[in-house]
Each structure stands twice: as structure tokens, then as C-alpha cells.
Design an enzyme around this catalytic site. Structure first.
Site, PDB file in Angstrom:
ATOM      1  CB  CYS A   1       2.679 -12.024   9.411  1.00 32.70           C
ATOM      2  SG  CYS A   1       3.524 -12.556  10.909  1.00 32.70           S
TER       3      CYS A   1
ATOM      4  CG  HIS B   1       5.281 -14.874   6.389  1.00 35.83           C
ATOM      5  ND1 HIS B   1       5.192 -13.575   5.953  1.00 35.83           N
ATOM      6  CD2 HIS B   1       5.633 -14.809   7.694  1.00 35.83           C
ATOM      7  CE1 HIS B   1       5.491 -12.757   6.946  1.00 35.83           C
ATOM      8  NE2 HIS B   1       5.755 -13.479   8.020  1.00 35.83           N
TER       9      HIS B   1
ATOM     10  CD  GLU C   1       4.712 -14.145   2.375  1.00 41.61           C
ATOM     11  OE1 GLU C   1       3.603 -14.644   2.681  1.00 41.61           O
ATOM     12  OE2 GLU C   1       5.277 -13.273   3.070  1.00 41.61           O
TER      13      GLU C   1
ATOM     14  CD  GLN D   1       0.771  -7.982  15.439  1.00 36.97           C
ATOM     15  OE1 GLN D   1       0.469  -7.027  16.125  1.00 36.97           O
ATOM     16  NE2 GLN D   1       1.992  -8.480  15.407  1.00 36.97           N
TER      17      GLN D   1
HETATM   18  N1  GLN Z   1       6.054  -7.824  13.839  1.00 36.83           N
HETATM   19  C1  GLN Z   1       5.119  -8.889  13.961  1.00 36.83           C
HETATM   20  C2  GLN Z   1       5.608  -9.954  14.929  1.00 36.83           C
HETATM   21  O1  GLN Z   1       6.785 -10.033  15.188  1.00 36.83           O
HETATM   22  C3  GLN Z   1       4.781  -9.490  12.630  1.00 36.83           C
HETATM   23  C4  GLN Z   1       5.934 -10.160  11.974  1.00 36.83           C
HETATM   24  C5  GLN Z   1       5.664 -10.468  10.523  1.00 36.83           C
HETATM   25  O2  GLN Z   1       4.814  -9.840   9.915  1.00 36.83           O
HETATM   26  N2  GLN Z   1       6.404 -11.387   9.968  1.00 36.83           N
HETATM   27  O3  GLN Z   1       4.831 -10.726  15.419  1.00 36.83           O
END
Ligand code: GLN
Length: 535
Positions: free
Chosen positions: A378, A504, A506, A382
Site C-alpha cells: 500500500c 493488504h 497480510e 506508493q
Molecule cells: N496513506 C495511503 C492512502 O491512503 C496508504 C494507505 C495504506 O497504506 N493503507 O492511500
């Protein structure tokens, strides 16, 4: 007729009620019963979605997109139950329902009160997951004696009154060992049960959290003072590996006592696979060092599913996973070569906010250049995409609008807000989404199928306008959401293991079904470690 087991806790919090409830679930499933688990939290937040992971620990996400208490993660890992928003309730959620009804005039002029209105609504929610389950195990959060848990305790008392022997109460307490006098003390347990009985709940079973087995005398004393039969006073000893708990409980015959109390027949208890799994976990043949670079390093519980998924991935290879938490900010002033030198694999997990972002991006550069296995989840994906855009695709100052709104190259942005694709009320993409995998990629090979489903919890998305530019520079986009054409997985070429995913994974890893991405990542990290040793 569905039966109910209500699990309460006394003396102090953090005794492991969630794990105890999940372990009971495992044991009852091992007799072939169909079960599910529910968590009730007495706080006034409607759900834990907005709560700090520092305070509350991880926010666990279900397939249907509920942001829930982390205990639901234990329920899914220990049993085959599939939780939904009906598996987690808070006082806030109950009150929200009641207040809405009140405004709609549904109470027909009556005074709306804790008893019966709140307690009725709580009882109704116990049935929300009953469906065709034989047994529902309900964990009541908080500690007996707290003001805010009272309506919940009153509701379970009323359940007993109306359902009789289809309801049992399990109470978890602490039996501390006093170093100075060299003895186990039962007084806190006596007091906690006294408190319960004062509100009309007589526990059927007492689970005694302790650091050593309770002998017959101690159990006898607890039995006498709490009015619980001797064989229902159970030792819940500290364990090194949480997955041992069902096996310890089985040795104390907790499953048989529960079934007998509920008037259900014991079948052959089948814990073969579980026992083998625990044996493998406890006897690793080697180890591997994984560096987690993120925030919230202080509280173990903030990333509980991630820790578990790494542990499962290691167990699949019979390898112990040593996790070292590294504050991302440390990398901004220090040298990645030094800070990350022990790492056989590097993971940048999910997270929110700008703090430490540049440190995470430097981490990606280090992993990419040095061919260290890299897993970005996630927020980690990014960072990996931004790093690629800046350093490979030559897009200086590339960033996400989450970290810098002025960036000329918005690699990540709040896509659905701009394009109005999702109209779900909330601002996050939450829960289960499908993802189509590109054949021949790392992700394609790891999953071994074309379509997968994973759970999301984020606001920002990979910007489609940069897709072709980054592809041309060599970025592999190996997974996309077919419904909205969103980038879900990225990889790079000429690297032993480098993968970032928007979801995610996990949340779906279980000890008996380790998640393929984690199994593969740990395998690659171990291979890296072996290469490092021999070179
Ligand atoms: N902050 C990022 C978003 O809102 C990633 C969120 C996360 O890692 N769960 O897109």
C-alpha cells in the site's frame, strides 16, 4: 438452535481474551462444529477506523470493507470463519442505530433507555451472525467493572435468562505469581468473579492466565471461591507461540467441558494439521532477517497481521523470521547501507502521512540497487512507484499528492475523488476488490492464477496518466483491477524479488494457509541470505 459462548475478562486488560476466544473457536471446529466469533467493544467510536494505531492497535479490514478491531484478525487466522461488519460492534454503533430510530420516531413516544432499548439492540446484534452456525463465540471487550461495559454485561445476562443452557459464560482472569512469597495469588480472580456475580453472571468456566501451571490446590481454591466446578478452572499459561494456545486448552479438556455444558456431543477432536504446523513453527531449521521500514514502530499491535503473515511465510519454509523495525526517519539522516546491512529482505508496510516518506523512498533505492528482496504494501507501493518515477523514469520531484500537493508529477492521487468513480460515501477504498494478473510476471507465477481477490484500505491510487510513461521506462504492471482499470501490483525487472501491491495481503494470511506473497518473499529473502553468506 444456535448456542452462545460469552467471553468476558477481569482484573486487567490485554490478558489475551481475543486469542482465548479464537482458540476456543479452533477447538470447537476441530469437533466439526460450525462456529463464528463476534467482538463487542464498549467505546463510543462507531468503528476503530478513525482511531490511532498507537492507541488501539491495527485496524483489521474484512472482505465487506468493515474497519474492525484487531481481534477479528485472530478469529480469521485461528478458524475458518469469514468475518463481516456484523462480527464487530461498538457501543457507538449500537447507539447510532438507536438514535437514528429515535429521530425517526420509531419509539412511539416512549422514553428511550439503556434497559431495555440499548440492551435489546445489543441482543439483536448477537443474532446478526447466528445464521446457520452451531455456536457463536462472543467476546465482550473491556474489563469487568468498567462503567462502559455494563450494558453489554446486562445484555448477556438477559441472554442467559431467555436461552438457559444454550448460553455459557467463560471468564478470563489473571493469576499472578508473587516472586517475594513464591506463590500464585487467587485474590484478583476471586474479586473479579465477585464483581461478575454481583451483576447476575455466574461464570461456567474460568480461564486463568498465568506464567506457570496451576496445581490442584490453587484450582480448588478458585473453584471454591467462585462457585465454578474444579474441572472448569483452566490454566491459560503464557506461550511463546500464540498458535499453541488451542493445544494447551485441549490438554485441559476445555473443549469437552464447553460441549458438555452446551449439551453438544463431542466428536473426534482433529488437531493433526494444527499440531504439525505448531511443531514446524517451533523447530525452525534456519532464520532470516527482515527489516520493516515504517512508522508506529513502538507498538507491536499496530501491525499485528503483518507480523503474523511474515511469521506464517517463514513457517512455510520452516524458517524463523527475525523482524527488525526501523523508523523511516532514521534513514533520512543516516546511511541506508549501514542501517539496512543486516536485512535479508526489506518491507515497507502500509501507513498514513508524510513523516518518514523520504526515508522510505531511500530504502526502496537501496533495495532496488542492491538486489535485496523488496516488498511494498500500500503506502510501500506508493513509495516504490515514486522512487521508480524519480530515479528511473527521470521524473524529478515525482510524488504523491498525499505528501506534496504541489508536485508536478502526481504519481499517486485521490483518483476517485477527481473522477467521481466511487460513490460509496466514505473516502477510502475498503475491502475486497478483484485483480487480474499478467501472465509470466512475478505476481502471476506466485499466485498461479489469473484472478485474485485482496483487501484494500487506502485513499490514494496510482495515476493512470503515468502508466504508459513508467511502463516505457521498464516498470512492470502485473496486476490491475478489472472494474476500474486501477493499477494494483507493480514490479521491476532484473531484480530477484521486487513487488509493490496496493492491497493488504497480510489480512488474508493464515497459519494453515500462509499467503503466497509472504511465502515467496520469505523464500527469496532466505535465498538472498544464503547467497550473501557464500559470496
Ligand atoms: N496513506 C495511503 C492512502 O491512503 C496508504 C494507505 C495504506 O497504506 N493503507 O492511500
Amino acid at each position: 438452535m444456535t448456542k452462545f459462548i460469552f467471553v468476558t475478562g477481569g482484573v486487567l486488560s490485554a490478558l489475551g481474551k481475543g486469542l482465548a476466544a479464537a482458540s476456543i473457536g479452533r477447538l470447537l471446529e476441530s469437533h466439526g462444529y460450525k462456529i463464528t466469533l463476534q467482538k463487542f467493544d464498549p467505546y463510543l467510536n462507531v468503528d476503530p477506523g478513525t482511531m490511532s494505531p498507537f492507541q488501539h492497535g491495527e485496524v483489521y479490514v474484512t472482505d465487506d470493507g468493515a474497519e474492525t478491531d484487531l481481534d477479528l484478525g485472530h478469529y480469521e487466522r485461528f478458524t475458518s470463519t469469514q468475518t463481516t461488519k456484523a462480527n464487530n460492534w461498538t457501543a457507538g454503533k449500537i447507539y447510532e442505530i438507536i438514535l437514528r430510530k429515535e429521530r425517526e420516531g420509531k419509539f412511539l413516544g416512549k422514553t428511550v433507555q439503556v434497559i431495555p432499548h440499548v440492551t435489546d439492540e445489543i441482543q439483536k446484534s448477537f443474532y446478526a451472525v447466528a445464521n446457520n452456525n452451531d455456536i457463536v463465540i462472543v467476546e465482550i471487550g473491556g474489563t469487568v467493572g468498567d462503567i462502559e461495559s455494563l450494558p453489554f454485561l446486562e445484555a448477556i445476562r438477559q441472554m442467559k435468562l431467555s436461552l438457559g443452557s444454550d448460553v455459557i459464560f467463560v471468564h478470563l482472569t489473571l493469576v499472578p505469581y508473587m516472586q517475594t512469597s513464591g506463590e500464585l495469588k487467587t485474590k484478583p480472580t476471586q474479586h473479579s468473579v465477585k464483581e461478575l456475580r454481583a451483576i447476575g453472571i455466574q461464570p461456567d468456566i474460568i480461564l486463568c492466565r498465568t506464567d506457570r501451571p496451576l496445581n490442584k490446590d490453587i484450582k480448588g481454591k478458585i473453584s471454591l471461591f467462585t462457585n465454578v466446578p474444579l474441572n472448569a478452572v483452566i490454566t491459560a499459561k503464557d506461550v511463546n507461540n500464540i498458535y499453541e494456545i488451542p493445544l494447551h486448552f485441549a490438554r485441559e479438556e476445555l473443549d469437552l467441558i464447553i460441549l458438555q455444558r452446551l449439551g453438544l456431543k463431542p466428536k473426534t477432536r482433529d488437531l493433526k494439521k494444527w499440531t504439525t504446523m505448531v511443531r514446524h513453527m517451533n523447530n525452525p531449521r534456519d532464520e532470516v532477517n527482515i527489516a520493516l521500514v515504517g512508522k508506529y514502530a513502538g507498538l507491536q499491535d499496530s501491525y499485528i497481521s503483518l507480523n503474523q503473515a511474515l511469521f506464517h511465510g517463514g513457517a512455510a519454509h520452516q524458517i524463523k523470521v527475525n523482524i527488525s523495525w526501523i523508523e523511516a526517519e532514521e534513514l533520512e539522516n543516516g546511511s541506508p547501507e549501514k542501517i539496512l546491512q543486516e536485512a535479508d529482505g526489506i518491507l515497507v508496510p502500509g501507513g498514513f502521512g508524510v513523516r518518514g516518506i523520504e526515508g522510505k523512498i531511500q530504502t526502496v533505492t537501496y533495495a532496488r540497487k542492491n538486489h535485496v528482496p523488496f516488498f511494498g504494501i500500500c503506502l510501500g507501493m506508493q513509495c516504490a512507484s515514486i522512487e521508480f518515477a524519480r530515479n528511473i523514469a527521470g521524473l524529478q520531484d515525482a510524488n504523491s499528492t498525499e505528501f506534496n500537493k504541489e508536485t508536478p508529477h502526481q504519481i499517486f492521487f485521490k483518483w476517485r475523488e477527481l473522477k467521481g468513480v466511487f460513490d460509496l460515501g466514505g473516502t477510502m477504498r475498503l475491502g475486497r476488490y478483484s485483480c487480474t494478473l499478467e501472465k509470466g510476471t512475478l505476481a502471476g507465477r506466485i499466485y498461479g492464477k489469473n484472478e485474485i481477490h485482496e483487501r484494500h484500505r487506502h485513499r490514494f491510487e496510482f495515476n493512470p496518466e503515468y502508466e504508459s510513461r513508467l511502463r516505457e521506462a521498464g516498470l512492470v504492471i502485473s496486476g490491475k483491477n478489472p472494474d476500474h482499470d486501477l493499477v494494483e501490483i507493480i514490479e521491476i525487472k532484473d531484480h530477484p524479488w521486487f513487488l509493490g501491491c496496493q492491497f493488504h495481503p497480510e489480512f488474508k494470511s493464515k497459519p494453515l494457509e500462509p499467503h503466497p506473497l509472504f511465502t515467496s518473499f520469505i523464500g527469496a529473502s532466505y535465498a538472498y541470505r544464503c547467497r550473501k553468506k557464500t559470496s
